[in-house]
Write a protein that holds these residues in place. Structure first.
Motif, PDB file in Angstrom:
ATOM      1  N   ILE A  64      -7.018  89.834   6.498  1.00  0.00           N
ATOM      2  CA  ILE A  64      -8.231  89.337   7.125  1.00  0.00           C
ATOM      3  C   ILE A  64      -9.354  89.414   6.104  1.00  0.00           C
ATOM      4  O   ILE A  64      -9.681  90.488   5.606  1.00  0.00           O
ATOM      5  CB  ILE A  64      -8.582  90.149   8.389  1.00  0.00           C
ATOM      6  N   TRP A  65      -9.933  88.250   5.770  1.00  0.00           N
ATOM      7  CA  TRP A  65     -11.028  88.178   4.807  1.00  0.00           C
ATOM      8  C   TRP A  65     -12.320  88.501   5.541  1.00  0.00           C
ATOM      9  O   TRP A  65     -12.695  87.857   6.506  1.00  0.00           O
ATOM     10  CB  TRP A  65     -11.080  86.788   4.182  1.00  0.00           C
ATOM     11  N   ASN A  66     -12.993  89.544   5.079  1.00  0.00           N
ATOM     12  CA  ASN A  66     -14.255  89.981   5.653  1.00  0.00           C
ATOM     13  C   ASN A  66     -15.364  89.551   4.705  1.00  0.00           C
ATOM     14  O   ASN A  66     -15.585  90.180   3.679  1.00  0.00           O
ATOM     15  CB  ASN A  66     -14.221  91.501   5.827  1.00  0.00           C
ATOM     16  N   HIS A  67     -16.070  88.488   5.035  1.00  0.00           N
ATOM     17  CA  HIS A  67     -17.002  87.840   4.112  1.00  0.00           C
ATOM     18  C   HIS A  67     -18.337  88.540   3.945  1.00  0.00           C
ATOM     19  O   HIS A  67     -19.082  88.239   3.028  1.00  0.00           O
ATOM     20  CB  HIS A  67     -17.241  86.395   4.534  1.00  0.00           C
ATOM     21  N   ASP A  79     -14.310  79.901   5.074  1.00  0.00           N
ATOM     22  CA  ASP A  79     -13.833  80.319   3.753  1.00  0.00           C
ATOM     23  C   ASP A  79     -12.834  81.458   3.911  1.00  0.00           C
ATOM     24  O   ASP A  79     -13.140  82.479   4.533  1.00  0.00           O
ATOM     25  CB  ASP A  79     -15.024  80.778   2.912  1.00  0.00           C
ATOM     26  N   LEU A  80     -11.644  81.299   3.333  1.00  0.00           N
ATOM     27  CA  LEU A  80     -10.613  82.334   3.404  1.00  0.00           C
ATOM     28  C   LEU A  80     -10.697  83.336   2.258  1.00  0.00           C
ATOM     29  O   LEU A  80      -9.865  84.228   2.158  1.00  0.00           O
ATOM     30  CB  LEU A  80      -9.222  81.704   3.432  1.00  0.00           C
ATOM     31  N   ALA A  96      -9.839  84.330   8.626  1.00  0.00           N
ATOM     32  CA  ALA A  96     -11.268  84.593   8.462  1.00  0.00           C
ATOM     33  C   ALA A  96     -12.016  83.910   9.596  1.00  0.00           C
ATOM     34  O   ALA A  96     -11.484  83.034  10.279  1.00  0.00           O
ATOM     35  CB  ALA A  96     -11.763  84.084   7.116  1.00  0.00           C
ATOM     36  N   SER A  97     -13.248  84.333   9.771  1.00  0.00           N
ATOM     37  CA  SER A  97     -14.098  83.698  10.775  1.00  0.00           C
ATOM     38  C   SER A  97     -15.535  83.710  10.283  1.00  0.00           C
ATOM     39  O   SER A  97     -15.886  84.418   9.336  1.00  0.00           O
ATOM     40  CB  SER A  97     -13.996  84.432  12.108  1.00  0.00           C
ATOM     41  N   THR A  98     -16.372  82.931  10.964  1.00  0.00           N
ATOM     42  CA  THR A  98     -17.799  82.965  10.710  1.00  0.00           C
ATOM     43  C   THR A  98     -18.441  83.860  11.753  1.00  0.00           C
ATOM     44  O   THR A  98     -17.795  84.288  12.720  1.00  0.00           O
ATOM     45  CB  THR A  98     -18.415  81.558  10.828  1.00  0.00           C
ATOM     46  N   TYR A  99     -19.718  84.140  11.602  1.00  0.00           N
ATOM     47  CA  TYR A  99     -20.462  84.774  12.678  1.00  0.00           C
ATOM     48  C   TYR A  99     -20.764  83.718  13.725  1.00  0.00           C
ATOM     49  O   TYR A  99     -20.736  82.514  13.455  1.00  0.00           O
ATOM     50  CB  TYR A  99     -21.774  85.377  12.143  1.00  0.00           C
ATOM     51  N   ARG A 100     -21.095  84.126  14.930  1.00  0.00           N
ATOM     52  CA  ARG A 100     -21.385  83.145  15.971  1.00  0.00           C
ATOM     53  C   ARG A 100     -22.772  82.549  15.820  1.00  0.00           C
ATOM     54  O   ARG A 100     -23.058  81.498  16.366  1.00  0.00           O
ATOM     55  CB  ARG A 100     -21.196  83.747  17.360  1.00  0.00           C
TER      56      ARG A 100
END
Length: 104
Positions: A64-67, A79-80, A96-100
């Protein structure tokens, strides 16, 4: 008797030298970027976008990519991370995910 250094190379030495040069080059050509066989992406009810790439040769593990903090508005192009191609090539799924929303 005057000893002269021997400068001619033997065929076996030339083959060895060519192997030292060619083998890494051939290995570099075979290490092409890995692409995910399955990509799962979407948006949560809260507005965050997500993406999960799973390689064809998945080893059962997930990275899990933590940006980190981002002030950018959430966008569907998640972005992964900088190591995603390497990780996918090693058989790891990458998510990965973005913030909401942007900001705090």
């Amino acid at each position: 008797m005057n000893a002269q250094p021997h400068t001619a190379t033997r065929p076996s030495q030339r083959i060895l030298a060519m192997g030292i040069v060619l083998v890494p080059a051939l290995l570099a050509l075979t290490a092409l970027p890995a692409f995910a066989q399955t990509t799962l992406s979407g948006q949560t009810p809260g507005g965050a976008y997500y993406r999960i790439d799973v390689p064809a040769s998945w080893n059962g593990d997930l990275v899990i990519w933590n940006h980190g903090l981002s002030m950018d508005e959430p966008a569907p192009d998640v972005d992964l991370g900088p190591l995603a191609e390497l990780q996918l090539g090693e058989g790891f799924a990458v998510a990965a995910s973005t913030y909401r929303q942007a900001g705090w």
